[in-house]
Scaffold this motif. Structure first.
Motif, short mmCIF file in Angstrom:
data_model
loop_
_atom_site.label_atom_id
_atom_site.label_comp_id
_atom_site.label_asym_id
_atom_site.label_seq_id
_atom_site.Cartn_x
_atom_site.Cartn_y
_atom_site.Cartn_z
N SER A 56 -7.69 -6.28 -1.15
CA SER A 56 -7.23 -6.58 -2.50
C SER A 56 -6.66 -5.32 -3.13
CB SER A 56 -8.39 -7.10 -3.36
OG SER A 56 -9.32 -6.06 -3.62
N TRP A 67 -1.52 -0.23 -3.28
CA TRP A 67 -1.26 -1.60 -2.84
C TRP A 67 0.24 -1.78 -2.72
CZ3 TRP A 67 -4.25 -4.91 -0.64
CH2 TRP A 67 -3.90 -6.25 -0.56
N GLN A 73 -1.50 -10.68 -4.26
CA GLN A 73 -2.95 -10.46 -4.24
C GLN A 73 -3.60 -11.40 -3.26
OE1 GLN A 73 -4.48 -8.13 -6.08
NE2 GLN A 73 -6.51 -8.65 -5.38
N ASN A 74 -4.54 -10.89 -2.42
CA ASN A 74 -5.31 -11.73 -1.48
C ASN A 74 -6.64 -12.08 -2.09
OD1 ASN A 74 -3.30 -11.54 0.35
ND2 ASN A 74 -4.32 -10.08 1.68
#
Length: 74
Positions: A56, A67, A73-74
């Motif tokens: 994340s 990121w 977003q996971n």
């Protein structure tokens, strides 16, 4: 090859991220090829930014990684 940092995710709340490396396996003597692949993996930090593939955004930031901007977003 996929690997996790700092360890494989579990039921706990510890942050984690996943990295994926695509390894080229050339034809040739199996022992030589295996040694070359191991050397490639050991001679550099496998936690390269371009290999960040999962986890994340919050976990990545907590662990000191950025990121990827094109990743949802996971």
């Amino acid at each position: 090859m996929a690997y996790y940092y700092p360890r494989r995710p579990s039921a706990g709340a510890e942050p984690w991220v996943q990295f994926v490396a695509v390894l080229y396996v050339p034809p040739g003597d199996l022992a030589t090829v295996a040694n070359d692949i191991v050397r490639e993996l050991c001679d550099s930090d496998p936690r390269r930014q371009d290999r960040l593939a999962g986890g994340s955004q919050e976990a990545a930031q907590q662990l000191g990684f950025q990121w990827p901007p094109n990743r949802t977003q996971n």
